[in-house]
Write an enzyme that holds these catalytic residues in place. Structure first.
Site, mmCIF file in Angstrom:
data_model
loop_
_atom_site.group_PDB
_atom_site.id
_atom_site.type_symbol
_atom_site.label_atom_id
_atom_site.label_comp_id
_atom_site.label_asym_id
_atom_site.label_seq_id
_atom_site.Cartn_x
_atom_site.Cartn_y
_atom_site.Cartn_z
ATOM 1 N N HIS A 50 0.714 -1.359 -0.089
ATOM 2 C CA HIS A 50 -0.038 0.101 0.136
ATOM 3 C C HIS A 50 0.808 1.094 0.000
ATOM 4 C CE1 HIS A 50 -3.869 -1.957 0.306
ATOM 5 N NE2 HIS A 50 -3.195 -2.877 1.003
ATOM 6 N N THR A 51 1.979 1.170 -0.635
ATOM 7 C CA THR A 51 2.828 2.227 -0.781
ATOM 8 C C THR A 51 2.736 2.694 -2.344
ATOM 9 O OG1 THR A 51 4.540 0.790 -0.971
ATOM 10 C CG2 THR A 51 4.472 1.966 0.939
ATOM 11 N N SER A 148 -2.084 -10.813 -8.068
ATOM 12 C CA SER A 148 -2.235 -9.738 -9.398
ATOM 13 C C SER A 148 -2.663 -10.380 -10.698
ATOM 14 C CB SER A 148 -0.790 -8.909 -9.697
ATOM 15 O OG SER A 148 -0.739 -8.045 -8.745
ATOM 16 N N SER A 149 -3.645 -11.520 -10.297
ATOM 17 C CA SER A 149 -4.017 -11.863 -11.573
ATOM 18 C C SER A 149 -4.742 -11.032 -12.368
ATOM 19 C CB SER A 149 -4.757 -13.140 -11.164
ATOM 20 O OG SER A 149 -6.061 -12.823 -10.622
ATOM 21 N N SER A 150 -5.526 -10.353 -11.871
ATOM 22 C CA SER A 150 -6.302 -9.304 -12.502
ATOM 23 C C SER A 150 -5.395 -8.215 -13.225
ATOM 24 C CB SER A 150 -7.132 -8.349 -11.432
ATOM 25 O OG SER A 150 -6.490 -7.922 -10.371
ATOM 26 N N GLU A 197 -7.054 0.519 -15.169
ATOM 27 C CA GLU A 197 -7.642 -0.893 -14.179
ATOM 28 C C GLU A 197 -8.551 0.064 -13.339
ATOM 29 O OE1 GLU A 197 -5.264 -3.996 -13.174
ATOM 30 O OE2 GLU A 197 -6.585 -4.580 -11.363
ATOM 31 N N ASP A 208 1.652 -3.451 -9.504
ATOM 32 C CA ASP A 208 1.443 -4.898 -10.094
ATOM 33 C C ASP A 208 1.644 -4.712 -11.579
ATOM 34 O OD1 ASP A 208 0.295 -5.132 -7.639
ATOM 35 O OD2 ASP A 208 -1.575 -5.149 -8.317
HETATM 36 P P1 NG1 Z 1 -3.625 -6.803 -5.215
HETATM 37 O O1 NG1 Z 1 -2.979 -7.465 -4.183
HETATM 38 O O2 NG1 Z 1 -3.364 -7.389 -6.720
HETATM 39 O O3 NG1 Z 1 -5.175 -6.601 -5.035
HETATM 40 C C1 NG1 Z 1 -3.562 -4.071 -4.887
HETATM 41 C C2 NG1 Z 1 -3.228 -2.993 -5.736
HETATM 42 C C3 NG1 Z 1 -1.725 -2.572 -5.775
HETATM 43 C C4 NG1 Z 1 -1.036 -2.257 -4.241
HETATM 44 C C5 NG1 Z 1 -1.633 -3.522 -3.514
HETATM 45 C C6 NG1 Z 1 -1.190 -3.167 -1.989
HETATM 46 C C7 NG1 Z 1 -4.362 -2.845 -7.831
HETATM 47 C C8 NG1 Z 1 -4.815 -3.462 -9.119
HETATM 48 N N1 NG1 Z 1 -3.349 -3.427 -7.292
HETATM 49 O O4 NG1 Z 1 -2.816 -5.239 -5.370
HETATM 50 O O5 NG1 Z 1 -1.462 -1.573 -6.715
HETATM 51 O O6 NG1 Z 1 -1.639 -1.136 -3.873
HETATM 52 O O7 NG1 Z 1 -2.844 -3.873 -3.512
HETATM 53 O O8 NG1 Z 1 0.299 -3.234 -1.964
HETATM 54 O O9 NG1 Z 1 -5.182 -2.159 -7.328
#
Ligand code: NG1
Length: 460
Positions: A50-51, A148-150, A197, A208
């Site tokens: 979340h950085t 990060s499949s999405s 996205e 991601d």
């Molecule tokens: P995931 O873990 O894929 O949901 C999400 C955000 C990242 C990042 C992380 C937390 C999207 C597409 N991905 O990833 O950018 O903030 O959480 O570090 O929103």
């Protein structure tokens, strides 16, 4: 264009069978003729949670698990996609600058996100595609597991559409931070995909997409999510420790309300920025505008803390002239724990810098300690853990040969990542499986992460 050997190394043989199966399925669905193969990997984040949307630092690793799209250009602007995995119904829609979304949670929204962004860039004559998606086990990216499949799906559809419309993505150009680094076409494309996205509603960052596009075999990607004035991002590829393995343990748990909570956390960070902007406005010695928490990274926490309330609502913030901007799902009376959330981001950025230094110095003990601290901060200050992840991390700490372990990805379920000595992997797996099942009644799945290369066209 990369060969299977360049991408997968000794796994190339097995991958070749996977590609052959996907090709046969493509031909069965869309008939004979020209076809191109594209891939984009998932990622596991070593540290830096979340950085990214705060313009901070991250240290992800692109996986050798990926989503493939076999595709052929169409004469019109339609996208037709079918999916080798059960449960993902075929989809078709017409691409353009304003594509209506499908229902929330529908997998087609990631393809729509990519197609809408590309259509805005390429213009009204953008060609669509017929495509087959192959992203299932055992080589695909586990869904909804914080891997990060999405984003891999968004990136692979964007790469395919760009390529089929004459805008092929070039090869990885090297680290921007190095003197020889080029302007970063992949970095620009990663930024483009991350913005694309936002179509699905979450206000995530660039990590991601960057990992999916700029990953390299056997290396982690240290990324500064703040672009310079020319839009360039500083990156550094760092070798993973030789005698340790990165084990990814999927809790199998995915919390339904995670997306709403994600935007709430973004809201807390934006609230912190707004309050700090007001506090520092016009103060002697303060220069430059504050746009992200990153701007306060070098200020001691004790100076920031009193400015940040423990809790505040968007309604109260508005009364103080602090606007949070567009955040789907956030209501006016949500209690935002601004101080603790900002403390996590502030301290996490420092941990990522220290972790990159530890990787450079091959200091696994320090790296592991930072992973443990990052988990505690994610659990206590960002509150993104859950009982299942706590059970996994507890089990990891009981096993021998573990340097450190933490939840990885957005949180609220998904995966743990653990840094485990190669000699202790089997015992770790046995212990974590048994302890997790006994404590939660659930089965976890475990795999060793091998860092793979970024997205692109594959030589069939
Ligand atoms: P995931 O873990 O894929 O949901 C999400 C955000 C990242 C990042 C992380 C937390 C999207 C597409 N991905 O990833 O950018 O903030 O959480 O570090 O929103």
């Amino acid at each position: 264009m990369s060969t299977l050997l360049e991408i997968y190394g000794e796994e190339a043989g097995r991958q070749s069978a996977r590609y052959a199966q996907a090709l046969a399925a493509f031909r069965a669905a869309f008939g004979p003729g020209e076809v191109h193969a594209f891939r984009a990997p998932g990622r596991v984040n070593l540290i830096g949670e979340h950085t990214d949307y705060n313009h901070g630092y991250v240290l992800p690793v692109a996986l050798d698990r990926d989503i493939l799209v076999l595709a052929r250009r169409r004469a019109d602007s339609t996208l037709r996609l079918c999916n080798l995995e059960a449960g993902y119904a075929p989809l078709a829609f017409s691409a353009g600058p304003a594509i209506p979304p499908a229902t929330r949670g529908d997998w087609s929204n990631y393809a729509r996100a990519a197609a809408q962004a590309l259509a805005r860039r390429i213009g009204p004559c953008m060609a669509g595609l017929d495509g087959l998606v192959a992203g299932g086990a055992p080589y695909g990216v586990p869904r909804g597991a914080g891997l990060s499949s999405s984003s891999a799906l968004t990136v692979v559809v964007a790469v395919a559409l760009a390529h089929l419309n004459g805008q092929a993505l070039g090869p990885d150009e090297g680290d921007v931070a190095r003197p020889a680094g080029a302007a970063g076409e992949r970095a620009a494309f990663a930024f483009f995909c991350s913005q694309a996205e936002w179509y699905v509603g979450t206000r995530g960052g660039i990590m991601d997409h960057f990992a999916a596009l700029a990953g390299r075999r056997d290396q982690a990607l240290f990324l500064d999510c703040r672009p310079d004035a020319g839009g360039r991002y500083a990156t550094e590829h760092l070798p993973l420790p030789d005698s340790y393995r990165l084990l990814v343990v999927d809790s199998g748990v995915h919390h339904e309300n995670a997306r709403g909570q994600f935007n709430e956390r973004v809201g807390c960070c934006r609230a912190g920025v707004g309050l700090l902007q007001k506090y520092y406005a016009g103060r002697p010695g303060t220069t430059g505008g504050i746009t992200h928490l990153r701007d306060l990274q070098d200020v001691p926490w004790r100076e920031l803390e009193p400015v940040l309330p423990e809790e505040i609502t968007p309604r109260e913030l508005r009364r103080q002239d602090v606007e949070l901007g567009d955040l789907p799902g956030l209501d006016d009376d949500t209690r935002l724990r601004v101080r603790a959330r900002c403390r996590h981001v502030w301290s996490e950025n420092r941990r990522v810098l220290a972790a990159a230094a530890a990787l450079r110095a091959k200091d696994v003990a320090t790296l592991g300690k930072l992973l443990d601290e990052a988990h505690a901060s994610a659990r206590d200050d960002y509150e993104i853990s859950c009982p299942e992840l706590e059970s996994l991390v507890g089990a990891a700490h009981e096993a021998g040969g573990v340097a450190g372990a933490r939840l990885t990805g957005a949180g609220w379920g998904g995966c743990m990542v653990a840094l485990v000595h190669a000699s202790a992997v089997a015992a770790f797996e046995e212990h974590v499986r048994r302890r997790y099942a006994a404590e939660t009644g659930l089965a976890c799945s475990i795999f060793a992460c091998r860092a793979g290369p970024g997205a692109g066209l594959v030589d069939l």
